[in-house]
Structures are given as structure tokens and as C-alpha cells.
Write a protein that holds these residues in place. Structure first.
Motif, short mmCIF file in Angstrom:
data_model
loop_
_atom_site.label_atom_id
_atom_site.label_comp_id
_atom_site.label_asym_id
_atom_site.label_seq_id
_atom_site.Cartn_x
_atom_site.Cartn_y
_atom_site.Cartn_z
N GLN A 105 -10.13 8.06 -9.33
CA GLN A 105 -9.55 8.67 -10.52
C GLN A 105 -8.92 10.02 -10.19
N ILE A 106 -7.78 10.29 -10.79
CA ILE A 106 -7.13 11.59 -10.68
C ILE A 106 -7.00 12.14 -12.09
N VAL A 162 -10.05 14.91 -8.24
CA VAL A 162 -9.97 13.58 -7.64
C VAL A 162 -11.40 13.07 -7.53
N ASN A 165 -6.24 15.45 -14.55
CA ASN A 165 -5.69 16.79 -14.72
C ASN A 165 -6.48 17.51 -15.80
N THR A 189 -3.50 4.30 -3.62
CA THR A 189 -3.39 2.93 -4.15
C THR A 189 -4.74 2.35 -4.56
N GLU A 248 -0.26 16.02 -9.46
CA GLU A 248 -0.93 14.87 -10.08
C GLU A 248 -0.06 13.62 -9.95
N LYS A 249 1.21 13.74 -10.26
CA LYS A 249 2.12 12.61 -10.17
C LYS A 249 2.20 12.09 -8.74
N PRO A 304 -7.52 1.65 -6.84
CA PRO A 304 -7.67 1.79 -8.30
C PRO A 304 -9.01 2.39 -8.72
N LYS A 364 -1.00 10.19 -7.71
CA LYS A 364 -1.09 8.87 -8.33
C LYS A 364 -0.14 7.87 -7.67
N GLN A 365 0.95 8.36 -7.11
CA GLN A 365 1.87 7.49 -6.39
C GLN A 365 1.34 7.16 -4.99
#
Length: 213
Positions: free
Chosen positions: A91-92, A101, A94, A86, A78-79, A88, A82-83
Motif C-alpha cells: 500500500q502507498i 509505504v 499519502n 507492481t 506517490e504517483k 498489489p 504507484k506506477q
């Protein structure tokens, strides 16, 4: 027997939850790794309880370890997602035992089309690279539409869109055997189809990532 099973499940869950406090003994929100450990412990204990006490304990401990590993992997993935992503509008989320996603129609398709645009392809290649970095999972690609038009048309469009997204993920290096596609048509709205904004939210593709170990 049912009472003992229920008691074991409850005890296991309470034991795991008891560890989820800060250094002052105050309760805190558990993370996904801890949630996975608790779920794994309960499931493992339930399975083992059908045999004997020793097996139940072993099952609970094994379930805890497996659940914690799965939760930790989801936290890490997940981290990373999100990195890496890009856009916006993507949505991701958990969900605890899987990642979702969520890509709106506007990020992928023109109206009534199943052809992915250039920007959407770039985002899908980014997701595909992430999926190859975390290979221990299966992926379900789900197409959704709003309620405009006939049920048959929406069903067909949702299926074609799911297949298009899965095809690009495969082209990005994701093993085809990890992927499954399904179309839901307008059957699973997340907002009201009575408004323009609601229909836009309902037109989406979800890429759900389920850890396998």
C-alpha cells in the motif's frame, strides 16, 4: 496576543480554503498540494504572529509556498511509486505531510525471520530507486509485529526487520544519513490480534517518507 494569533491562523486557513472551489463556485475536495499550502500558511502565520503584523503576513506567505511545494512533491512521488510498484499487496498512502509505504510480512519475510526474500528485495530496490529520484526527504522504517509471543521477542523482531529493510534501501542507493529505523513490536496494531487476518495485517513494515523542502 493569543486571540490575535488564533485569528490569524483561522483567517489564513479560511483564505486558502476559499480558493478550493471549482469554476462554478462549488466546493470540491482539496488535493495534497493545497492541503500542504494551507498547513504551511497556518504554521507560518503562527510563527510570525509572535513578532509583528508584517512578519506574520510574510510568515504566512512563506509557509504557503513551502507547504505547497512539499505537497506537490508528495503527489508526484506517490504517483511514481504507484506506477513503479507492481505488487498489489503493498500500500502507498499519502498522509498529507508524508508518504507511507506499507509492506506486509508476506511481501518481505518468512514467519519469525528478518531475512528479506528475493521478491521483497526486488520491491525494496524499486522503492530505493524512487527515493534516490526524490532526494529531498528523510525516511523512517518502522517494524511491526502481531501480539503472538513475548513482548521482548516481538520488539527484537520488529527492530531487526526494520534494519533489514533499511539495509536493502541503502544498498539500492539511498544515503544512509536519510534513514532511521525503529521497532514498535506489537504496540501499534492496525487490526484485531484476535483473528488470523488481523494478525497478518499487523505484521508489517512501514516506510514513511517525510519531505525536507
Amino acid at each position: 496576543m493569543k486571540t490575535r494569533i488564533a485569528l490569524l491562523a483561522a483567517t489564513t486557513g479560511v483564505f486558502a480554503l476559499g480558493a478550493c472551489a471549482d469554476i462554478n463556485g462549488q466546493p470540491r475536495q482539496i488535493n495534497k498540494t493545497e492541503q500542504g499550502a494551507i498547513a504551511g500558511a497556518v504554521v507560518g502565520g503562527l510563527i510570525g504572529a509572535g513578532k509583528n503584523k508584517e512578519t506574520a503576513v510574510k510568515g504566512a506567505l512563506l509557509g504557503t509556498a513551502i507547504g505547497a511545494i512539499g505537497g506537490s512533491m508528495l503527489d508526484q512521488q506517490e504517483k511514481a511509486l504507484k506506477q513503479q510498484i507492481t505488487n498489489p499487496n503493498i500500500q502507498i498512502v499519502n498522509r498529507g505531510n508524508y508518504l507511507s509505504v506499507i509492506m506486509p510480512e508476506s511481501a518481505l519475510f518468512a514467519t519469525d525471520s528478518a531475512a528479506v526474500g528475493a521478491a521483497g528485495q526486488n520491491d525494496l530496490y524499486t522503492i530505493g530507486r524512487n527515493l534516490t529520484q526524490y532526494p529531498n526527504s528523510t525516511i523512517q522504517v518502522i517494524g511491526h509485529t502481531d501480539s503472538t509471543g513475548s513482548q521482548a521477542y516481538n520488539q527484537d523482531l520488529s527492530e531487526r526487520r526494520a534494519r533489514s529493510v533499511a539495509g536493502i534501501l541503502t544498498a539500492a542507493g539511498v544515503a544512509q544519513g536519510r534513514l532511521a529505523t525503529v521497532g514498535r513490536g506489537a504496540a501499534q496494531p492496525v487490526a484485531s490480534n484476535d483473528t488470523v487476518a488481523g494478525r497478518a495485517q499487523n505484521r508489517r513494515v512501514e516506510i514513511n517518507i517525510y519531505p525536507t523542502k
